[in-house]
Motif scaffolding. Structure first.
Motif: not given
Length: 279
Positions: A62-68
């Motif tokens: 989920n890292e890419r999704q939660r970065a923002q």
């Protein structure tokens, strides 16, 4: 201590809880949010130290999704800490995409020094540490693993790998096939924990030693492989062992000369290997 809007990279202990730094504890207490590889795992650490900061899960899936959403918090003036399950985040752990996006968004990334299994093991290995390469985990499949090891066959630096208990014997088997049974390997398991073990031997001997006791293949592992040395790699294990034993009573130069006479090999090659091995 101020924790202005920034992403803090916070190392946590790899075993011994006393290895956490005072600065790490201060940051974890004062940030607005802690992003954890596994909130349940890190929750035990936070409970031990009485840290009640809000947490959220941030892992490979989920890292890419939660970065923002984390960047949005920084934009609101909040500070965020990133921790992995153990050791320094991003070293074979999640965080790369988050750090990249935070830096691209113009917010500071503040790294804290702290525990790292790779460097902790290396400093006790007796292998050359002036130059080394960290290779992370070897592939799970045999062919891919052999391909990686083959590409590293003539690597002139000490090689550091992480390995899982269920694959260590297979990985050593492939390493022996590619680099030979005489290549020096040091296994460090359960570093900083109660059953910490650091064992160095030629790859063939090390694998046999592991197979003697199932307990020896348990726990977190760091596998360190000696660099390629054309002369040293050709030396018989018996000559190396004799040199090492003689060094207990004699200077290295004399020990190498005697071992060379006994085994009919070049004394300079033994002497050079002994210097690099720390005999």
């Amino acid at each position: 201590m101020s924790t202005d809007a920034a992403l803090y990279i916070v190392p946590t202990p790899i075993g011994n809880l006393n290895d956490i730094t005072q600065r790490a504890l201060q940051v974890l207490e004062q940030v607005s949010l802690i992003a954890c590889e596994d909130t349940r795992h890190s929750g035990k650490l936070f409970s031990h130290f009485g840290i009640g900061t809000k947490t959220m899960a941030l892992h490979d899936h989920n890292e890419r999704q939660r970065a923002q959403s984390l960047i949005n918090r920084l934009a609101d003036g909040q500070s965020v800490a990133l921790v992995s399950d153990a050791g320094t985040p991003l070293i074979s752990d999640p965080g790369y995409h988050l750090v990249t996006q935070v830096r691209e968004a113009g917010y500071p990334v503040v790294p804290l020094p702290g525990p790292c299994a790779a460097t902790t093991a290396l400093c006790a290995s007796g292998l050359p540490s002036d130059r080394f390469t960290f290779e992370g985990f070897l592939p799970a499949k045999t062919k891919a693993r052999v391909d990686v090891l083959t590409a590293l066959l003539e690597e002139p630096r000490t090689m550091i790998f992480y390995e899982s208990p269920r694959r260590v014997l297979d990985s050593l088997k492939d390493l022996i096939e590619v680099m030979g049974p005489e290549r020096q390997v040091v296994l460090a398991r359960e570093i900083t924990k109660s059953f910490e073990t650091i064992k160095g031997a030629p790859a063939g001997e090390l694998r046999a030693w592991l197979m003697e006791d199932d307990n020896r293949t348990r726990g977190e592992m760091v596998v360190m492989v000696a660099p390629h040395r054309p002369e040293a790699d050709a030396l018989p294990a018996e000559a190396l062992r004799t040199t090492e034993l003689l060094c207990a009573e004699l200077p290295l130069k004399k020990a190498a000369a005697l071992a060379a006479q006994i085994h009919g090999v070049k004394k300079n090659a033994l002497y050079k290997h002994g210097l690099e091995a720390g005999w």
